[in-house]
Design a protein around this motif. Structure first.
Motif, short mmCIF file in Angstrom:
data_model
loop_
_atom_site.label_atom_id
_atom_site.label_comp_id
_atom_site.label_asym_id
_atom_site.label_seq_id
_atom_site.Cartn_x
_atom_site.Cartn_y
_atom_site.Cartn_z
N CYS A 11 59.24 119.48 65.96
CA CYS A 11 60.43 119.32 66.99
C CYS A 11 60.54 117.79 67.35
O CYS A 11 59.75 117.29 68.14
N ALA A 12 61.57 117.27 66.71
CA ALA A 12 62.02 115.84 67.18
C ALA A 12 62.95 115.64 68.39
O ALA A 12 63.71 116.40 68.44
N PHE A 51 60.45 111.78 76.49
CA PHE A 51 59.47 112.93 75.83
C PHE A 51 58.13 112.64 76.51
O PHE A 51 57.79 113.92 77.04
N SER A 52 57.55 111.69 76.71
CA SER A 52 56.23 111.57 77.28
C SER A 52 56.15 112.08 78.73
O SER A 52 55.00 112.01 79.21
N ARG A 93 50.10 114.81 78.25
CA ARG A 93 49.10 113.62 77.59
C ARG A 93 48.80 114.16 76.33
O ARG A 93 48.34 113.46 75.45
N GLY A 94 48.93 115.39 76.01
CA GLY A 94 48.19 115.81 74.59
C GLY A 94 46.95 116.58 74.48
O GLY A 94 46.39 116.69 73.67
N ASP A 95 46.25 116.21 76.19
CA ASP A 95 44.86 116.73 75.94
C ASP A 95 44.58 118.04 76.52
O ASP A 95 43.57 118.46 76.78
N SER A 96 45.68 118.88 76.78
CA SER A 96 45.39 120.38 77.49
C SER A 96 46.41 121.32 76.67
O SER A 96 47.79 120.92 76.63
N ALA A 102 54.38 108.54 70.69
CA ALA A 102 54.98 107.42 70.07
C ALA A 102 56.22 107.81 69.22
O ALA A 102 57.20 106.92 69.14
N LYS A 103 56.20 108.84 68.58
CA LYS A 103 57.18 109.50 67.84
C LYS A 103 58.36 110.49 68.39
O LYS A 103 59.12 110.75 67.77
#
Length: 128
Positions: free
Chosen positions: A21-22, A28-29, A53-56, A74-75
């Protein structure tokens, strides 16, 4: 705001797919991201979500151990890796964005109304 899901298709039972999903038009972050799906004749349901954060991560019981959600800030992309696919995974898959309210500790959510932005779906068909 755009959320562009891709990667769907026809796959045999037991096979794998990776959805992407772009995202664009928002920070986004600063958003938790989720995947939902809707099978023919059924309500849309939660699949997986990841914090900013992508860690949960959290998963629906039906996909736990088979699906993995991840993100690349980053993307501006969120992924859903789907393994050991079953016929009951057949559905249109949607990605969605949930503002993290500026909180470092914001947790991923499974409730649809928490999500502010939605993308168009991508069809996943599991069939022999």
């Amino acid at each position: 705001v755009q959320l562009q899901a891709s990667g769907g298709g026809l796959v045999q039972p037991g096979g794998s797919l990776r959805l992407s999903c772009a995202s664009s038009g928002f920070t986004f972050s600063a958003y938790a991201m989720g995947w939902f799906r809707q099978a023919p004749g059924k309500e849309r349901e939660f699949v997986a979500a990841v914090n900013w954060r992508g860690d949960s991560t959290i998963y629906a019981d039906s996909v736990k151990g088979r699906f993995t959600i991840s993100r690349d800030n980053a993307k501006n992309v969120v992924y859903l890796r789907m393994n050991s696919l079953k016929s009951e995974d057949t559905a249109v898959y949607y990605c969605a964005a949930d503002w993290s309210e500026g909180s470092y500790y914001y947790t991923p959510k499974s409730i649809e109304y928490e999500y502010e932005y939605w993308g168009q779906g991508t069809q996943v068909t599991v069939s022999s």
